[in-house]
Design an enzyme around this catalytic site. Sequence first.
Site, mmCIF file in Angstrom:
data_model
loop_
_atom_site.group_PDB
_atom_site.id
_atom_site.type_symbol
_atom_site.label_atom_id
_atom_site.label_comp_id
_atom_site.label_asym_id
_atom_site.label_seq_id
_atom_site.Cartn_x
_atom_site.Cartn_y
_atom_site.Cartn_z
ATOM 1 N N GLU A 67 5.973 -13.439 -1.174
ATOM 2 C CA GLU A 67 5.876 -12.410 -0.118
ATOM 3 C C GLU A 67 6.129 -13.028 1.252
ATOM 4 O O GLU A 67 5.462 -12.699 2.238
ATOM 5 C CB GLU A 67 4.486 -11.745 -0.135
ATOM 6 C CG GLU A 67 4.121 -11.133 -1.472
ATOM 7 C CD GLU A 67 2.745 -10.457 -1.484
ATOM 8 O OE1 GLU A 67 2.176 -10.230 -0.401
ATOM 9 O OE2 GLU A 67 2.253 -10.158 -2.586
ATOM 10 N N HIS A 107 2.276 -15.583 3.653
ATOM 11 C CA HIS A 107 2.272 -14.817 4.914
ATOM 12 C C HIS A 107 1.789 -15.750 6.016
ATOM 13 O O HIS A 107 0.606 -16.103 6.053
ATOM 14 C CB HIS A 107 1.319 -13.624 4.815
ATOM 15 C CG HIS A 107 1.741 -12.607 3.799
ATOM 16 N ND1 HIS A 107 2.880 -11.865 3.927
ATOM 17 C CD2 HIS A 107 1.170 -12.215 2.638
ATOM 18 C CE1 HIS A 107 3.000 -11.045 2.894
ATOM 19 N NE2 HIS A 107 1.981 -11.242 2.086
ATOM 20 N N GLU A 109 -4.719 -11.654 -5.876
ATOM 21 C CA GLU A 109 -5.745 -11.901 -4.853
ATOM 22 C C GLU A 109 -7.183 -11.880 -5.370
ATOM 23 O O GLU A 109 -8.069 -11.282 -4.760
ATOM 24 C CB GLU A 109 -5.584 -10.874 -3.707
ATOM 25 C CG GLU A 109 -4.212 -10.920 -3.081
ATOM 26 C CD GLU A 109 -4.005 -9.890 -1.975
ATOM 27 O OE1 GLU A 109 -4.929 -9.116 -1.683
ATOM 28 O OE2 GLU A 109 -2.902 -9.862 -1.413
ATOM 29 N N ASP A 115 6.769 -14.150 4.810
ATOM 30 C CA ASP A 115 7.104 -13.735 6.173
ATOM 31 C C ASP A 115 6.413 -14.701 7.134
ATOM 32 O O ASP A 115 5.352 -15.250 6.823
ATOM 33 C CB ASP A 115 6.771 -12.262 6.471
ATOM 34 C CG ASP A 115 5.361 -11.837 6.100
ATOM 35 O OD1 ASP A 115 4.476 -12.702 5.971
ATOM 36 O OD2 ASP A 115 5.140 -10.618 5.968
ATOM 37 N N ASN A 160 -1.043 -14.232 -8.523
ATOM 38 C CA ASN A 160 -0.470 -14.170 -7.175
ATOM 39 C C ASN A 160 -1.580 -14.125 -6.122
ATOM 40 O O ASN A 160 -2.551 -13.374 -6.277
ATOM 41 C CB ASN A 160 0.374 -12.884 -7.082
ATOM 42 C CG ASN A 160 1.250 -12.810 -5.849
ATOM 43 O OD1 ASN A 160 2.033 -13.722 -5.580
ATOM 44 N ND2 ASN A 160 1.133 -11.718 -5.103
HETATM 45 O O1 G2I Z 1 -0.777 -6.881 3.060
HETATM 46 C C1 G2I Z 1 0.447 -7.552 2.822
HETATM 47 C C2 G2I Z 1 0.610 -7.835 1.367
HETATM 48 C C3 G2I Z 1 -0.440 -8.814 0.904
HETATM 49 N N1 G2I Z 1 -0.247 -9.187 -0.473
HETATM 50 C C4 G2I Z 1 -0.163 -8.076 -1.393
HETATM 51 C C5 G2I Z 1 0.844 -7.044 -0.955
HETATM 52 O O2 G2I Z 1 0.822 -5.955 -1.825
HETATM 53 C C6 G2I Z 1 0.577 -6.596 0.464
HETATM 54 O O3 G2I Z 1 1.575 -5.630 0.811
HETATM 55 C C7 G2I Z 1 1.135 -4.628 1.693
HETATM 56 C C8 G2I Z 1 2.298 -3.715 2.016
HETATM 57 O O4 G2I Z 1 3.291 -4.454 2.663
HETATM 58 C C9 G2I Z 1 1.825 -2.604 2.931
HETATM 59 O O5 G2I Z 1 2.881 -1.642 3.092
HETATM 60 O O6 G2I Z 1 0.110 -3.890 1.085
HETATM 61 C C10 G2I Z 1 -0.448 -2.930 1.957
HETATM 62 C C11 G2I Z 1 -1.594 -2.243 1.256
HETATM 63 O O7 G2I Z 1 -2.492 -3.138 0.757
HETATM 64 C C12 G2I Z 1 0.612 -1.910 2.351
HETATM 65 O O8 G2I Z 1 0.068 -1.036 3.297
HETATM 66 C C13 G2I Z 1 0.054 0.302 2.937
HETATM 67 C C14 G2I Z 1 -0.883 1.015 3.872
HETATM 68 O O9 G2I Z 1 -2.187 0.495 3.680
HETATM 69 C C15 G2I Z 1 -0.879 2.457 3.571
HETATM 70 O O10 G2I Z 1 -1.686 3.130 4.501
HETATM 71 C C16 G2I Z 1 0.552 2.983 3.588
HETATM 72 O O11 G2I Z 1 0.558 4.344 3.189
HETATM 73 O O12 G2I Z 1 1.374 0.837 3.060
HETATM 74 C C17 G2I Z 1 1.439 2.164 2.665
HETATM 75 C C18 G2I Z 1 2.900 2.609 2.676
HETATM 76 O O13 G2I Z 1 3.480 2.362 3.927
#
Ligand code: G2I
Length: 433
Positions: A257, A228, A149, A259, A191
């Site tokens: 990724e 996404h 990103e 969805d 990515n």
């Molecule tokens: O935002 C969707 C994705 C966008 N591209 C990069 C990916 O790495 C990103 O994944 C998401 C995860 O699916 C989330 O699960 O990235 C987020 C963070 O940037 C993730 O969120 C985090 C929350 O911000 C935290 O508060 C939480 O503790 O997930 C953590 C675990 O549940």
Amino acid sequence: MSTLVAATVGAAVLAASPASGAASTLAAAAQQSGRYFGTAVAANKLGDSTYVGILNREFDMVTAENEMKMDATEPNQNQFSYGNADRIVNQARGQGKRIRGHALAWHSQQPGWMQNMSGTALRNAMLNHVTQVATYYRGKIYAWDVVNEAFADGNSGGRRDSNLQRTGNDWIEAAFRAARAADPGAKLCYNDYNTDNWSHAKTQGVYRMVQDFKSRGVPIDCVGFQAHFNSGNPVPSNYHTTLQNFAALGVDVQITELDIEGSGNTQAQQYQGVTQACLSVPRCTGITVWGIRDTDSWRASGTPLLFDGSGNKKAAYNSVLNVLNSGTGTTPPTTTTTTSSNPGGGGCTATYSEGEKWNDRFNGNVTVTGTDNWVVTVTVSSPQRIIATWNTSATWSSANVMTARPNGSGNTFGFTIQHGGNWNWPSISCQAA
Ligand code: G2I
């Protein structure tokens, strides 16, 4: 923006169950055309038997959803923490699945100590992170998201401002070089999201960077399209064009990724379109969805995944499976073939196949069919040099052009290319002598 609604959507594609004889899981169906089908996995769900049951049955590639990010793997500077990431890696490898590493360098999810750094100290800390993590997982990762990103949203087509960007525009290529040195066997990917529509400035900006990297020999092997989607950001009708144009630069492309928010046939059709776009591009090597059940998703309220909260297959699941089973998938190459014929008749076919790779060099093999009396021309691109050959007698018409002839060892010969950072395959042609 127009959404992708394939004209071919019909009862067969959206049927409730696969045709008999067809593969019955996403992974098996994708493997029919040499592709993988992956999912993001969260370590804290590995005790959920429904979740693990679907994971083990349906997917052959795994991405750690959060556990390999910078904040997770280096919570304190130079103190690395791999417990949760290892749980995912070990579970996946124990089941014969491969791993996409996500992500080595990113403006987001940085540990606190890094967020406050700048300049040379930050650059060195980032490179150390890339080196340490890629070295720790060396040999276990199919592909790394080396940089995630880094481009700006909107119309600029330029880089996103971040502390990493402010260390100098070359931070991305520096990260790729460090990753290659640490794990030469992993494919190295850039990515990003909102890079799906070919006409968007952000897509064009990433394209120009990859084109530049390929022309200067910066080691990049693949581009990840996060994918996404929702009603405000639907699957573009030109998705195939985007994937194909990137692939034409000499990189693999992957949906990393996926969805799509929605439900029912509308959602199923969008999933079908993304799957078809990948299958139609030979270098689209696989698709990863960003979670298993709707309730596992970072966007759970949008029910964007292939299984419902109880683990039941949705219409979107069946549409993806049926496209994968449709037999329309082009095959990702590990070989390339050229055929030529002489004016007076007679011809030959030369097939190049990838061999072993090292940090500084890689092997290639050529097999000739059609004649036992051949002349094969192997042309490498700067700064590559051929530093060894076997099963052929070779002469050079210039530093980049080798002429290979039989030496009595048969019709397969090989060579080692010292690549100087340029991992492109050589071009080959054969003549029946
Ligand atoms: O935002 C969707 C994705 C966008 N591209 C990069 C990916 O790495 C990103 O994944 C998401 C995860 O699916 C989330 O699960 O990235 C987020 C963070 O940037 C993730 O969120 C985090 C929350 O911000 C935290 O508060 C939480 O503790 O997930 C953590 C675990 O549940």
